[in-house]
Each structure stands twice: as C-alpha cells, then as structure tokens.
Scaffold this motif. Structure first.
Motif, PDB file in Angstrom:
ATOM      1  N   GLU A  44      11.635  20.056  -7.263  1.00 17.47           N
ATOM      2  CA  GLU A  44      12.105  20.790  -8.425  1.00 17.47           C
ATOM      3  C   GLU A  44      12.486  19.822  -9.542  1.00 17.47           C
ATOM      4  N   PHE A  45      12.194  20.246 -10.769  1.00 17.98           N
ATOM      5  CA  PHE A  45      12.550  19.459 -11.956  1.00 17.98           C
ATOM      6  C   PHE A  45      13.138  20.395 -13.002  1.00 17.98           C
ATOM      7  N   SER A  46      14.202  19.944 -13.639  1.00 16.62           N
ATOM      8  CA  SER A  46      14.800  20.707 -14.727  1.00 16.62           C
ATOM      9  C   SER A  46      14.057  20.412 -16.019  1.00 16.62           C
ATOM     10  N   THR A  47      13.788  21.454 -16.785  1.00 15.67           N
ATOM     11  CA  THR A  47      13.188  21.301 -18.107  1.00 15.67           C
ATOM     12  C   THR A  47      14.074  22.009 -19.120  1.00 15.67           C
ATOM     13  N   GLN A  48      13.736  21.891 -20.374  1.00 14.39           N
ATOM     14  CA  GLN A  48      14.521  22.528 -21.426  1.00 14.39           C
ATOM     15  C   GLN A  48      14.447  24.048 -21.353  1.00 14.39           C
ATOM     16  N   THR A  49      13.441  24.573 -20.666  1.00 12.09           N
ATOM     17  CA  THR A  49      13.266  26.024 -20.612  1.00 12.09           C
ATOM     18  C   THR A  49      13.461  26.594 -19.206  1.00 12.09           C
ATOM     19  N   GLY A  50      13.920  25.764 -18.275  1.00 11.31           N
ATOM     20  CA  GLY A  50      14.143  26.246 -16.921  1.00 11.31           C
ATOM     21  C   GLY A  50      13.658  25.251 -15.891  1.00 11.31           C
ATOM     22  N   THR A  51      13.712  25.645 -14.642  1.00  7.80           N
ATOM     23  CA  THR A  51      13.340  24.768 -13.534  1.00  7.80           C
ATOM     24  C   THR A  51      11.899  25.019 -13.118  1.00  7.80           C
ATOM     25  N   VAL A  52      11.163  23.927 -12.896  1.00  2.00           N
ATOM     26  CA  VAL A  52       9.785  24.040 -12.440  1.00  2.00           C
ATOM     27  C   VAL A  52       9.655  23.406 -11.064  1.00  2.00           C
ATOM     28  N   LEU A  53       8.652  23.851 -10.347  1.00  2.00           N
ATOM     29  CA  LEU A  53       8.358  23.347  -9.018  1.00  2.00           C
ATOM     30  C   LEU A  53       7.038  22.599  -9.065  1.00  2.00           C
ATOM     31  N   VAL A  54       6.999  21.373  -8.548  1.00  2.00           N
ATOM     32  CA  VAL A  54       5.769  20.578  -8.491  1.00  2.00           C
ATOM     33  C   VAL A  54       5.384  20.396  -7.027  1.00  2.00           C
ATOM     34  N   GLU A  55       4.190  20.841  -6.689  1.00  2.00           N
ATOM     35  CA  GLU A  55       3.692  20.797  -5.322  1.00  2.00           C
ATOM     36  C   GLU A  55       2.439  19.931  -5.266  1.00  2.00           C
ATOM     37  N   THR A  56       2.310  19.166  -4.195  1.00  2.00           N
ATOM     38  CA  THR A  56       1.121  18.361  -3.973  1.00  2.00           C
ATOM     39  C   THR A  56       0.098  19.194  -3.215  1.00  2.00           C
ATOM     40  N   LEU A  57      -1.009  19.501  -3.875  1.00  2.00           N
ATOM     41  CA  LEU A  57      -2.073  20.288  -3.241  1.00  2.00           C
ATOM     42  C   LEU A  57      -2.999  19.415  -2.411  1.00  2.00           C
ATOM     43  N   ALA A  58      -3.186  18.160  -2.845  1.00  2.00           N
ATOM     44  CA  ALA A  58      -4.057  17.239  -2.111  1.00  2.00           C
ATOM     45  C   ALA A  58      -3.707  15.822  -2.510  1.00  2.00           C
ATOM     46  N   SER A  59      -3.955  14.896  -1.606  1.00  2.00           N
ATOM     47  CA  SER A  59      -3.775  13.473  -1.887  1.00  2.00           C
ATOM     48  C   SER A  59      -4.949  12.722  -1.285  1.00  2.00           C
ATOM     49  N   GLU A 383      -5.192   4.931  -6.987  1.00  2.00           N
ATOM     50  CA  GLU A 383      -6.033   4.677  -5.818  1.00  2.00           C
ATOM     51  C   GLU A 383      -5.816   5.749  -4.762  1.00  2.00           C
ATOM     52  N   ASP A 384      -4.586   6.232  -4.635  1.00  2.00           N
ATOM     53  CA  ASP A 384      -4.262   7.364  -3.772  1.00  2.00           C
ATOM     54  C   ASP A 384      -3.880   8.525  -4.689  1.00  2.00           C
ATOM     55  N   GLY A 385      -4.880   9.063  -5.375  1.00  2.00           N
ATOM     56  CA  GLY A 385      -4.638  10.082  -6.384  1.00  2.00           C
ATOM     57  C   GLY A 385      -4.330  11.440  -5.776  1.00  2.00           C
ATOM     58  N   GLU A 386      -3.607  12.244  -6.551  1.00  2.00           N
ATOM     59  CA  GLU A 386      -3.173  13.548  -6.073  1.00  2.00           C
ATOM     60  C   GLU A 386      -3.604  14.664  -7.013  1.00  2.00           C
ATOM     61  N   VAL A 387      -3.677  15.869  -6.450  1.00  2.00           N
ATOM     62  CA  VAL A 387      -3.795  17.090  -7.228  1.00  2.00           C
ATOM     63  C   VAL A 387      -2.447  17.794  -7.130  1.00  2.00           C
ATOM     64  N   LEU A 388      -1.858  18.113  -8.278  1.00  2.00           N
ATOM     65  CA  LEU A 388      -0.516  18.684  -8.329  1.00  2.00           C
ATOM     66  C   LEU A 388      -0.540  20.053  -8.991  1.00  2.00           C
ATOM     67  N   ARG A 389       0.345  20.925  -8.550  1.00  2.00           N
ATOM     68  CA  ARG A 389       0.505  22.240  -9.158  1.00  2.00           C
ATOM     69  C   ARG A 389       1.926  22.377  -9.682  1.00  2.00           C
ATOM     70  N   VAL A 390       2.050  22.798 -10.941  1.00  2.00           N
ATOM     71  CA  VAL A 390       3.351  23.003 -11.574  1.00  2.00           C
ATOM     72  C   VAL A 390       3.537  24.502 -11.781  1.00  2.00           C
ATOM     73  N   SER A 391       4.588  25.053 -11.197  1.00  2.00           N
ATOM     74  CA  SER A 391       4.861  26.480 -11.319  1.00  2.00           C
ATOM     75  C   SER A 391       6.326  26.700 -11.628  1.00  2.00           C
ATOM     76  N   LYS A 392       6.677  27.918 -11.956  1.00  2.00           N
ATOM     77  CA  LYS A 392       8.071  28.249 -12.213  1.00  2.00           C
ATOM     78  C   LYS A 392       8.802  28.340 -10.873  1.00  2.00           C
ATOM     79  N   ALA A 393       9.933  27.655 -10.785  1.00  2.00           N
ATOM     80  CA  ALA A 393      10.699  27.676  -9.525  1.00  2.00           C
ATOM     81  C   ALA A 393      11.272  29.057  -9.271  1.00  2.00           C
ATOM     82  N   PRO A 394      11.302  29.486  -8.025  1.00  2.00           N
ATOM     83  CA  PRO A 394      11.892  30.796  -7.705  1.00  2.00           C
ATOM     84  C   PRO A 394      13.344  30.864  -8.137  1.00  2.00           C
ATOM     85  N   THR A 395      13.754  32.007  -8.631  1.00  2.00           N
ATOM     86  CA  THR A 395      15.153  32.186  -9.009  1.00  2.00           C
ATOM     87  C   THR A 395      15.978  32.482  -7.765  1.00  2.00           C
TER      88      THR A 395
END
Length: 396
Positions: A44-59, A383-395
């Motif tokens: 989870e990360f705080s932003t100016q407009t709320g909290t977002v969730l960053v998930e690793t889909l692949a590495s 070299e160990d690159g990732e695919v990431l998804r950024v979504s709105k964190a659950p309230t």
C-alpha cells in the motif's frame, strides 16, 4: 526531499496519452481481476487522493519494455533482448515464436507492441525494434499476426525502416499510437546525433505517420512534395519514447527525453519543428549550454518540461473509472528517479500540480497503461523486470 522543478507552457487543451483501445467487456474484467488474487507482494502507498495498492503480477522478465492489454484479459509484454510473452492468469508464457530478429544493441532491441484496432478479429499486432543494416543500427516497424493459441507470429512483415543507420546505440524511440483510422504514429530519436533532428529528409529525431500497410497517409505534411520525407509528421524531437492519443479529444501527445534537463511533453502538429537541438530547456551532460537558448521564431514550445530530467519512458492519460479523481491527468513512467509522475490538470487542460509516486520503490519504470478496469499496469526495465498493477486499496 529532492529539489524538483516542473514547468507547464501553454494555457489549455494539453493533449494526452496512452490508454488501451480494447473494450472493457465483462469477461475481460473477470479475467483481469483474477490477476489480483494471484499477485504477490502487494503493498500500500499513500497518495494525495487516497491509498493505492501495488501488486506484482509477474517477475523474472529481462528488461521488459512494453505492455498491452488483450481482449481476453491477458497482457502481452516485450523483453528488450527480443522476446514477446503473454501473461495470463498469473503465468508467463514461453517466448512467442516467429518474432523477427532484433539487434539488441545499446538501448535498442525489441521495443513497443501495439494491437490493431481490429485485433479481436484479425489478430494483427505491431512491433518496433532495432535492426541491423548498412551503416549500423536503426529503428524498424513490423506488422504480424498472432496465432489463436498465442504461441507464434505469422506473416511478419517489415512495413517501415528508417533511412539512415548508425553504429551509435542510443535514442531508437519508439512507441506506437494507433489513430481512429488505423494508421500508426511512432517516434524515432535522433540516434545520438542531434543535428539529424533538424533535417526533414532524415527519419531520426521525428514523429512519423504511416498506414497499417506501410503506405503514406494523405494527411502527412510532406506527402508528394519536396519539403521532407513523406513519412515524417513533425521534426526536432530528441528521443520521443512515449506517444498516444487522448481518447476524449483525439489529440496526439508525446513525451521525450531531454539531456540534463529539458524532458518535454509535446502535441506534435503536421510539419512543425519542436526545436531540438536548436532550442531546449536542458544542458549537455557536461554542463555546457546547448543550441541558441529556449525559444526561437519558427520553433515550437513544449506544453510541459522537467528540469532536472526524470527520463520519461512512456505516457498515458487517465480516463478510467477506478480513479475518477485522476480523470484527464497525465501519467508518465520515469526511469531516472524510478517513479510514476501524475500531472494534475484543470478543466482547461492546464497542468496545475505534479505528484510523484513510488519514488525508488520498484526500479526503472519503463511503461504505464490504463487497463480497461481502470487500474494501471506498469513494467520495470530491470534484469529481473516486473509487471505491476496499481489499483485503489480496499476501504476499511
């Protein structure tokens, strides 16, 4: 906090960015949401407009350069050494067969991937890559068909190759934006030879425009004339690595690398010259001044620039439903400070503020797109690159 300075030029109607052209069908959303359940290392990360969730889909990807959403909910990803892979239900496919040979030289290799507007029926994709030829290396664009099982490409055909190769290893560009009529816009950098960007008879340092079969659109400024090469749309670009259309107003937008300062957002217009290296808001890496200053008659000003540089890798405009508070904002993937920057725009399109997200948390962010469900998808150029998804964190 690191000192930062950003400047917006112009007053309104800043065009915007890269968003998936695929429809957000219900099966897509179901499949795409499944990624969240399979993802690892959610943070989870705080932003100016709320909290977002960053998930690793692949590495485990080797320098992934581009990602695009497919109609069935999968993602298609390029790796700079020359591999094209599909990420579906949390699993990466083997390398797709039939990808043209690339010249993985310097910053070059397999670069962007874009899906034809009729991909669901014709399976056509487009790739930009660095190729080897007379004189060294240069940028090419290939059209091919992806098999129904997603394991191979067929009918691969090079529909564009830049006209002058060099042994230098930098500034190949090159992302693709597909217009409503199916024609292709893409950028090529100056190939490390800045003066080439001022030559309309040289593809380097230009935004180009071709039809899906490689022919020349009637709207091109030099078509049928002697003022420049028929494929060229605009000139004076240093290294445009982000390009897209704003799906709301249809305007073309690019983001490009400056030198030590002077990264730019531009709205390329036909036949216009965007200044590099005659004018720039940056300096040479040695600290020496470049060109003739920051403005000159007949040369266009950027809509926005950064000083110091953030090294932008891609650009998107947010038009999704997950973050309505971001509607119309510009999202730029950045390599140098390893972040995603959000440029807040008012109702006139003027940039009013900048927010920097994930600074140094995930590595060099190379690409960002807006998925059909409104989440963001990013890839990290490592070299160990990732695919990431950024979504709105659950309230809570």
């Amino acid at each position: 906090m690191r000192h930062r300075r950003w400047t917006a030029l112009g007053s309104s109607n800043i065009p915007a960015i890269l968003i998936s052209s695929m429809a957000a069908a219900a099966p897509f959303l179901v499949n795409f949401t499944a990624f969240a359940a399979l993802a690892q290392e959610a943070r989870e990360f705080s932003t100016q407009t709320g909290t977002v969730l960053v998930e690793t889909l692949a590495s485990g990807l080797e320098h992934p350069w581009a990602v695009e959403a497919m109609p069935d909910g999968a993602l298609i990803v390029t790796e700079r050494p020359g591999r094209l892979r599909i990420l579906r239900d949390g699993k990466l496919s083997d390398a797709i067969k039939g990808v043209p040979t690339v010249a993985a030289h310097g910053q070059g290799g397999l670069l962007d991937v874009a899906l034809d507007r009729q991909f669901a029926t014709n399976r056509t994709i487009y790739l930009t890559l660095s190729a080897r030829g007379e004189g060294g290396y240069g940028t090419a664009l290939v059209r091919a068909a992806l098999s129904q099982d997603g394991r191979s490409l067929t009918d691969a055909k090079e529909i564009f190759r830049m006209n002058r190769f060099t042994r230098k290893g930098q500034h190949f560009g090159s992302r693709i934006a597909i217009d409503k009529d199916g024609s292709l816009f893409f950028g090529i950098g100056d190939r490390g030879e800045g003066e080439r960007a001022q030559d309309p008879h040289d593809h380097a340092g230009s935004v180009l425009h071709i039809n899906a079969d490689g022919s020349i659109p009637a709207s091109n400024p030099f078509r049928g004339g002697t003022g420049g090469l028929a494929e060229i749309w605009s000139t004076g670009h240093r290294n445009p690595q982000g390009i897209t259309f704003d799906p709301e107003d249809g305007k073309l937008l690019t983001v490009e690398h400056g030198a030590r300062g002077g990264d730019e957002v531009n709205n390329p217009q036909p036949g216009r010259n965007y200044g590099w290296p005659v004018i720039t808001f940056g300096k040479d890496y040695s600290g020496v001044e470049i060109g003739e200053g920051t403005a000159k008659e007949g040369l266009e000003q950027p809509l926005f620039y950064w000083d110091p540089s953030i090294a932008p890798g891609a650009i998107a405009v947010y038009r999704g439903s997950m973050f309505p508070e971001w509607n119309g904002d510009l999202l730029i993937a950045a390599l140098k400070y390893q972040l995603l920057t959000r440029l807040d725009r008012d109702e006139t399109g003027t940039v009013t503020a900048e927010e920097r997200l994930f600074d140094g948390e995930f590595g060099r962010i190379r690409d960002v797109i807006v998925a059909p469900d409104g989440a963001l998808i990013m890839v990290t150029d490592e070299e160990d690159g990732e695919v990431l998804r950024v979504s709105k964190a659950p309230t809570q």
